[in-house]
Structure formats: structure tokens, C-alpha cells
Design an enzyme around this catalytic site. Sequence first.
Site, mmCIF file in Angstrom:
data_model
loop_
_atom_site.group_PDB
_atom_site.id
_atom_site.type_symbol
_atom_site.label_atom_id
_atom_site.label_comp_id
_atom_site.label_asym_id
_atom_site.label_seq_id
_atom_site.Cartn_x
_atom_site.Cartn_y
_atom_site.Cartn_z
ATOM 1 N N SER A 118 13.038 -50.757 -10.529
ATOM 2 C CA SER A 118 12.902 -51.551 -11.749
ATOM 3 C C SER A 118 11.553 -51.331 -12.404
ATOM 4 O O SER A 118 11.367 -51.701 -13.559
ATOM 5 C CB SER A 118 12.991 -53.039 -11.405
ATOM 6 N N HIS A 139 18.051 -46.270 -13.945
ATOM 7 C CA HIS A 139 17.909 -47.723 -13.772
ATOM 8 C C HIS A 139 19.155 -48.424 -14.300
ATOM 9 O O HIS A 139 19.323 -48.602 -15.513
ATOM 10 C CB HIS A 139 16.638 -48.187 -14.518
ATOM 11 N N GLU A 151 18.960 -47.194 -18.028
ATOM 12 C CA GLU A 151 17.663 -46.767 -18.545
ATOM 13 C C GLU A 151 17.315 -45.488 -17.779
ATOM 14 O O GLU A 151 17.163 -45.536 -16.552
ATOM 15 C CB GLU A 151 16.640 -47.887 -18.242
ATOM 16 N N ASN A 189 12.001 -54.090 -18.022
ATOM 17 C CA ASN A 189 11.243 -55.113 -17.287
ATOM 18 C C ASN A 189 9.850 -55.369 -17.847
ATOM 19 O O ASN A 189 9.265 -56.408 -17.571
ATOM 20 C CB ASN A 189 11.192 -54.750 -15.805
HETATM 21 P P1 NAD Z 1 18.293 -55.933 -2.220
HETATM 22 O O1 NAD Z 1 17.192 -56.630 -1.525
HETATM 23 O O2 NAD Z 1 19.508 -56.711 -2.621
HETATM 24 O O3 NAD Z 1 18.824 -54.696 -1.340
HETATM 25 C C1 NAD Z 1 17.965 -53.700 -0.839
HETATM 26 C C2 NAD Z 1 18.672 -53.021 0.323
HETATM 27 O O4 NAD Z 1 17.882 -51.881 0.692
HETATM 28 C C3 NAD Z 1 18.816 -53.909 1.570
HETATM 29 O O5 NAD Z 1 20.171 -53.940 1.974
HETATM 30 C C4 NAD Z 1 17.930 -53.201 2.605
HETATM 31 O O6 NAD Z 1 18.437 -53.299 3.928
HETATM 32 C C5 NAD Z 1 17.967 -51.764 2.112
HETATM 33 N N1 NAD Z 1 16.870 -50.926 2.574
HETATM 34 C C6 NAD Z 1 15.547 -51.256 2.709
HETATM 35 N N2 NAD Z 1 14.858 -50.178 3.178
HETATM 36 C C7 NAD Z 1 15.760 -49.176 3.320
HETATM 37 C C8 NAD Z 1 15.662 -47.816 3.767
HETATM 38 N N3 NAD Z 1 14.494 -47.280 4.156
HETATM 39 N N4 NAD Z 1 16.778 -47.082 3.814
HETATM 40 C C9 NAD Z 1 17.986 -47.594 3.430
HETATM 41 N N5 NAD Z 1 18.138 -48.869 3.007
HETATM 42 C C10 NAD Z 1 17.030 -49.635 2.937
HETATM 43 O O7 NAD Z 1 17.640 -55.218 -3.500
HETATM 44 P P2 NAD Z 1 18.322 -54.889 -4.916
HETATM 45 O O8 NAD Z 1 18.205 -56.078 -5.786
HETATM 46 O O9 NAD Z 1 19.636 -54.236 -4.699
HETATM 47 O O10 NAD Z 1 17.261 -53.834 -5.474
HETATM 48 C C11 NAD Z 1 17.324 -52.490 -5.101
HETATM 49 C C12 NAD Z 1 16.546 -51.672 -6.123
HETATM 50 O O11 NAD Z 1 17.165 -51.842 -7.400
HETATM 51 C C13 NAD Z 1 15.095 -52.102 -6.285
HETATM 52 O O12 NAD Z 1 14.312 -50.969 -6.532
HETATM 53 C C14 NAD Z 1 15.153 -53.018 -7.506
HETATM 54 O O13 NAD Z 1 13.936 -53.096 -8.183
HETATM 55 C C15 NAD Z 1 16.203 -52.315 -8.330
HETATM 56 N N6 NAD Z 1 16.909 -53.143 -9.329
HETATM 57 C C16 NAD Z 1 17.281 -54.420 -9.020
HETATM 58 C C17 NAD Z 1 17.981 -55.174 -9.965
HETATM 59 C C18 NAD Z 1 18.471 -56.564 -9.657
HETATM 60 O O14 NAD Z 1 18.975 -57.246 -10.584
HETATM 61 N N7 NAD Z 1 18.407 -57.012 -8.425
HETATM 62 C C19 NAD Z 1 18.284 -54.619 -11.220
HETATM 63 C C20 NAD Z 1 17.913 -53.301 -11.482
HETATM 64 C C21 NAD Z 1 17.208 -52.575 -10.527
#
Ligand code: NAD
Length: 302
Positions: A118, A139, A151, A189
Site C-alpha cells: 500500500s 496495488h 494502481e 494512500n
Molecule cells: P493481512 O495481515 O490480512 O495478511 C497478511 C498475510 O501475509 C498473513 O496471512 C501472513 O501470515 C502472511 N505473511 C506474512 N509474512 C509472510 C511471508 N514471509 N511469506 C508468506 N506469507 C506471509 O494483510 P493484508 O491486509 O492482506 O495486506 C497484505 C498487503 O496488501 C500489504 O502490503 C498491505 O499494505 C496491502 N494492501 C492491503 C489492503 C487492505 O485493505 N487490507 C489494501 C490494499 C493493499
Amino acid sequence: MKNITVIGSGTMGNGIAHTFAQCGYLVNLVDVNEVALQKAIATITKNLDRQVQKGIISEEAKAATLKNISIGTDLTKMAANADLVVEAASENTDIKFKLFKQLDEICPPSTILASNTSSISITQIAAVTKRADKVIGMHFMNPVPVMKLVEVIRGYSTSDEVCDLIMDTSKKLNKVPVEVNDFPGFVANKILMPMINEAIISLNEGVAGVEEIDTVMKLGMAHPMGPLQLADFIGLDVCLNILRVLQDGFGNPKYAPSPLLVNMVTAGHLGVKSGQGFYDYSGGSKDLVLADRFRKKINATL
Ligand code: NAD
């Protein structure tokens, strides 16, 4: 491109896997946590069921989508044949840098490495690899199967060819890609998080309560969701990490996260994913229920 490896099966990873698989790509979904993988398959199945009920897809399409997804915890095995990797692991620079170093060694030289980050610099992520021209930001928005925008973030060294290919792939997923440059928070963001932070600061100052702040922004600004509900939906830990990236990246105190946000994350109140944030999701009710902490009527003056 046919073989896609999605890393991280949390909020975003399961939606990204769902979307690619539904469009006929073969998806390897990887997580360090086996429970998260099982939960992701359950979520994808539930979301596909909803699409069937709404008449968006057929039962056959649902079965074909699920058949296109394999899950596993072994990164080397799951990423070895990837044409494209989309990393959606936790928003943490150490985790992402380590993963991209590993991927650079595991994947064939032609593999494109995309991050769903993000806010973290694509140029910095690319710099830990020996293929900076093939590293790009992809993104997606939450919930991925529903939201149209991707994005596409061009790092300093991302090649035109890779950028065009990712724009094209996003269109094949029935998304609308928008190309942006690599700045902290990119466009989405850099603009959204200061608004969410200001809503939390306003709550903390006693300007208004949770429901009042969300209602003003929903009805007054025609936002489909108030900023506090949206923060719960995104994940308060994710919001906090993004604000810290903005604060560090621009060196500007205006991005400093609200102490209330910091406290909530420290206490494990992360929003929808933990069951509690500004609202309480533990009862599984479809209606929004205020979290206990924010129930009392505010009557504060400065
Ligand atoms: P989340 O916390 O829901 O999930 C993250 C997952 O990654 C977890 O299941 C964790 O076990 C896993 N993980 C951690 N380290 C790891 C590794 N080394 N290898 C494999 N898996 C691993 O997070 P999320 O909300 O899904 O966010 C994920 C990414 O997407 C982040 O970079 C976040 O900034 C981005 N993002 C999030 C949103 C949102 O609305 N939540 C929107 C756009 C982008």
C-alpha cells in the site's frame, strides 16, 4: 502469462488469488501460516457462493476457479514456475525485502515480481533484487473481486515493457489499471490515510463519536463507507504501517499517526480481522455494532 504465485493469503491475498483464478490463471497461493491458507480457501469459497447466488457466475465457473488454486507453505516449490509473482504479505519492510531477495533467487530470470504494498517504495523493494526492471507495484483494492481499480506503480527502474504487460494483465482481470509514480503511499494512500488519521484524531479529541464521524462523511461527502468503518475494513495495523511509511518517507509530521490508532493496534484491536476495532464484528451481525469502548455519549469541549 499463465502461472501466478500469490504470496500472503490474508485480506488481500485471498481476493487476488480468487480474481486471477476466476480469469483462468493457475494460482499458487503461499503463506507462512497454514491456518491462514485454510481460512483463505474458506473465504474464497464463500465469496464465490455469493457470486453464484447473485447470478454473476455459474456453479461450473465456481468449480473451475477453485480448481485453479493450489495452496502451500513452501515458497521455493510454489514460486519456482511463476510467470508473475504478486506479493501480498504483511505491510512490513523487513518481510518484503527478505521475500523479494528469496524470490529473485527462486524464480526464473523472466519472472515479473509485483508487490501489492500500500505504501512501501517499489524502488527500494526492487533494489534488493538483481532484476529491478522487472519489479513493479500492482496495488489492488479491497475487496479485490469487487473493486475495479489497480494502481500500477512504476519503480525508478521498472521497464516500459513490464509496465505495459502489467497494465494489460490488469485489464484481462476486468480491472481498470492506473499508472502512477513511486512516492510514499502512491496516490491512493497518500490521500486516503491522512483522511482516516484525521477521523481518528477527531474522535480522540472528542469532536464527535464514531457513528457521527462516519455518518457525516457518508452522507455529507457521498462516501460509500465512513472513514472509521473503512479503517476497520482495511485493518488498523495496515493503516498504522502506511502512516509510518508516509511520515518517514516525506519527513513531515502531518502524517504522524493518532495515538489512539497506535493504542488500538498495540491492544490487538485491528478491525474486522480481529473482531474489534471502532465497531464490534464478533457477533457476526450484518448491521454495524459500535465497539464497547466507543459507546458512551461524548460531550467534550476543548
Ligand atoms: P493481512 O495481515 O490480512 O495478511 C497478511 C498475510 O501475509 C498473513 O496471512 C501472513 O501470515 C502472511 N505473511 C506474512 N509474512 C509472510 C511471508 N514471509 N511469506 C508468506 N506469507 C506471509 O494483510 P493484508 O491486509 O492482506 O495486506 C497484505 C498487503 O496488501 C500489504 O502490503 C498491505 O499494505 C496491502 N494492501 C492491503 C489492503 C487492505 O485493505 N487490507 C489494501 C490494499 C493493499
